[in-house]
Design an enzyme around this catalytic site. Structure first.
Site, PDB file in Angstrom:
ATOM      1  N   SER A  64       0.786  -1.236   0.000  1.00  0.00           N
ATOM      2  CA  SER A  64       0.000   0.000   0.000  1.00  0.00           C
ATOM      3  C   SER A  64       0.818   1.286   0.000  1.00  0.00           C
ATOM      4  O   SER A  64       0.251   2.378  -0.078  1.00  0.00           O
ATOM      5  CB  SER A  64      -0.963   0.012   1.193  1.00  0.00           C
ATOM      6  N   LYS A  67       0.125   3.670  -2.823  1.00  0.00           N
ATOM      7  CA  LYS A  67      -0.905   4.717  -2.783  1.00  0.00           C
ATOM      8  C   LYS A  67      -0.299   6.116  -2.736  1.00  0.00           C
ATOM      9  O   LYS A  67      -0.964   7.093  -3.099  1.00  0.00           O
ATOM     10  CB  LYS A  67      -1.836   4.490  -1.594  1.00  0.00           C
ATOM     11  N   SER A 310      -5.986   3.445   4.147  1.00  0.00           N
ATOM     12  CA  SER A 310      -5.465   2.532   3.129  1.00  0.00           C
ATOM     13  C   SER A 310      -6.603   1.883   2.345  1.00  0.00           C
ATOM     14  O   SER A 310      -6.636   0.665   2.147  1.00  0.00           O
ATOM     15  CB  SER A 310      -4.582   1.457   3.768  1.00  0.00           C
TER      16      SER A 310
END
Length: 477
Positions: A64, A67, A310
């Site tokens: 993640s 991102k 997230s």
């Protein structure tokens, strides 16, 4: 002679910086055997000073932390005020409480679209005097095309809510709740969903004794499989001592799910239609009249949710939208990837061409990035944060988001000082963000850890938590 002196000065400066950098190797011994880590720590300024470096050019799965890349590309291309807009339009006219023509719902892939928003749009149709649609209801899904699940997503996680497909027809997070309740030992557990949830769940889950010594019970795991039109089948085992267990599943047939909810809401609002509900994946170019619309919160708010919590659905909707917006065609995973790379190269001077960017969330195991490239992204964000406002959207240690309860950073001196995006998939524990000094200055850091398999199953995260608290205390004070 002058060139030689300059060369000597460069060599002295280079090795001086290495001598001043914090060594990483002594801390690696705290990690389980087989772990492989990349570390890069720099000051944030025009000419960043190297504070720590270890294998920072190696490619690893970002999870993640991907991102952060998605967020920067979105701010640069779409802007903070961008909103997803869902429109109800028509190619017909209204007379005598009847819409003479098709109702065309132009779906935008809005990850925040909900049953309540759909209901409000239908109420707006009633207020315009529409009680009957003499035509079809067309779901225009042309904003995205090709598969709704990205390459490299783990097949056995596809029914999990965090893997909900980013589709044009997204409603209520493309997720739903179910419950499973154990019965007496040997009997089949029952499964249920809310009556308003348009899915079918069947159960063949066997209830087993809590401390059964039978290997068939020990290795019998609760599992779920899927067939078309949102039919889910639960199998395996559940302990008789278990409570009523909530489950959260991804909607895998988003068109079927959206269409069924739409039918129910039309019925509730007493709006009838003579045709059918039809999906069209090609853009409708005829002249249309806008009847009503619904929009998401601005991108700035969506990025806050995406980064702090997230949220994968938000990230992948934004990612595919970047492909659609940048190239002015239907968004796909492939053109989303190309768009991100071109946006960052042209607007930020960051070259990501040899990285593998398969999605916006980091769920795909095909993604490959290096700490060096993530650091370039962080340095650009820090240098331009007055305009971008991304740093304050990151989780804050001990305060919020995915860093609120991270044991390595939940107490002083780390609490509130660590501001970073976490990234986890099986075997990886990643971080990309900033350490805020007492004078307000930032240090940027990237941690990409792969191959992590804890030696103790009782405390699987203890080694990485110890590494983080011991290593990063060198930069906090």
């Amino acid at each position: 002679m002058l060139n030689f002196r300059l060369f000597i000065l460069f060599i002295i400066a280079f090795f001086s910086s290495l001598l001043q950098a914090q060594s990483v190797e002594p801390y690696i011994s705290t990690l389980p055997k087989g772990s492989d880590i990349s570390i890069l720590v720099q000051t944030v300024e025009n000419n960043p000073k190297l504070l720590a470096k270890y294998k920072s050019d190696q490619f690893k799965q970002p999870a993640s932390t991907q991102k952060v890349i998605t967020a920067l590309a979105a701010e640069l291309e779409l802007g903070s005020d961008f909103r997803f807009i869902t429109r109800m339009q028509t190619n017909g006219t209204i007379s005598n409480k009847q819409l003479n023509g098709d109702l065309i719902i132009q779906l935008s892939g809005d990850p925040t679209f909900s049953r309540e928003k759909l209901r409000s749009m239908l109420i707006a149709l009633r207020q315009k005097g529409i009680e009957k649609i003499a035509g079809n209801i067309i779901l225009d899904t042309s904003i995205f095309t090709s598969h709704d699940k990205a390459p490299g997503w783990s097949w056995n996680n596809l029914t999990a809510c965090y893997s909900a497909p980013s589709s044009a027809a997204t409603i209520d997070d493309n997720c739903f709740y179910a419950t499973i309740t154990p019965s007496k030992v040997g009997a089949i557990a029952s499964a249920s969903v809310a009556a308003s949830t348009p899915v079918i769940i069947t159960s063949d889950v066997r209830t087993v004794a809590a401390n059964s010594k039978d290997l068939n019970d020990k290795y019998c795991e609760l599992d779920v499989s899927y067939s078309d039109k949102n039919r889910y089948y639960l199998s395996g085992c559940i302990s008789a001592s278990a409570d009523k267990t909530p489950l959260k599943f991804a909607v895998l047939d988003s068109i079927e799910y959206f269409s069924t909810i739409l039918k129910n809401e039309l019925k509730t609002q007493k709006i009838s239609y003579t045709g059918g509900i039809i999906e069209k994946n090609k853009k409708i170019n005829s002249q249309l009249t806008l009847l009503t619309s619904s929009q998401s919160a601005p991108l700035s708010d969506l990025l806050t949710v995406m980064l702090k919590k997230s949220n994968n659905l938000y990230a992948d909707a934004i990612f595919r939208t970047l492909g659609a917006h940048y190239f002015n065609i239907s968004g796909t995973w492939r053109n989303g990837s190309d768009a991100v790379k071109q946006i960052l190269r042209k607007k930020a001077g960051i070259n990501l061409e040899n990285l593998v960017i398969a999605d916006g969330s980091g769920l795909s195991r095909l993604n490959l990035v290096s700490a060096d490239k993530l650091m370039e992204v962080l340095q650009y964000i820090a240098a331009n944060n007055a305009r971008l406002g991304i740093i304050e959207k990151l989780p804050i240690a001990g305060i919020d988001g995915t860093l609120q309860y991270r044991k390595s950073f939940s107490q002083p001196p780390f609490k509130e000082a660590i501001i970073a995006k976490t990234g986890y998939i099986q075997g990886s524990y990643n971080l990309a963000g900033f350490i805020q000094k007492s004078d307000g200055r930032y240090i940027a850091f990237v941690q990409l850890l792969s191959g992590y398999q804890a030696e103790s199953q009782n405390e699987p995260k203890s080694a990485i938590m110890k590494f983080e608290s011991e290593f990063y205390k060198n930069f906090v004070n």
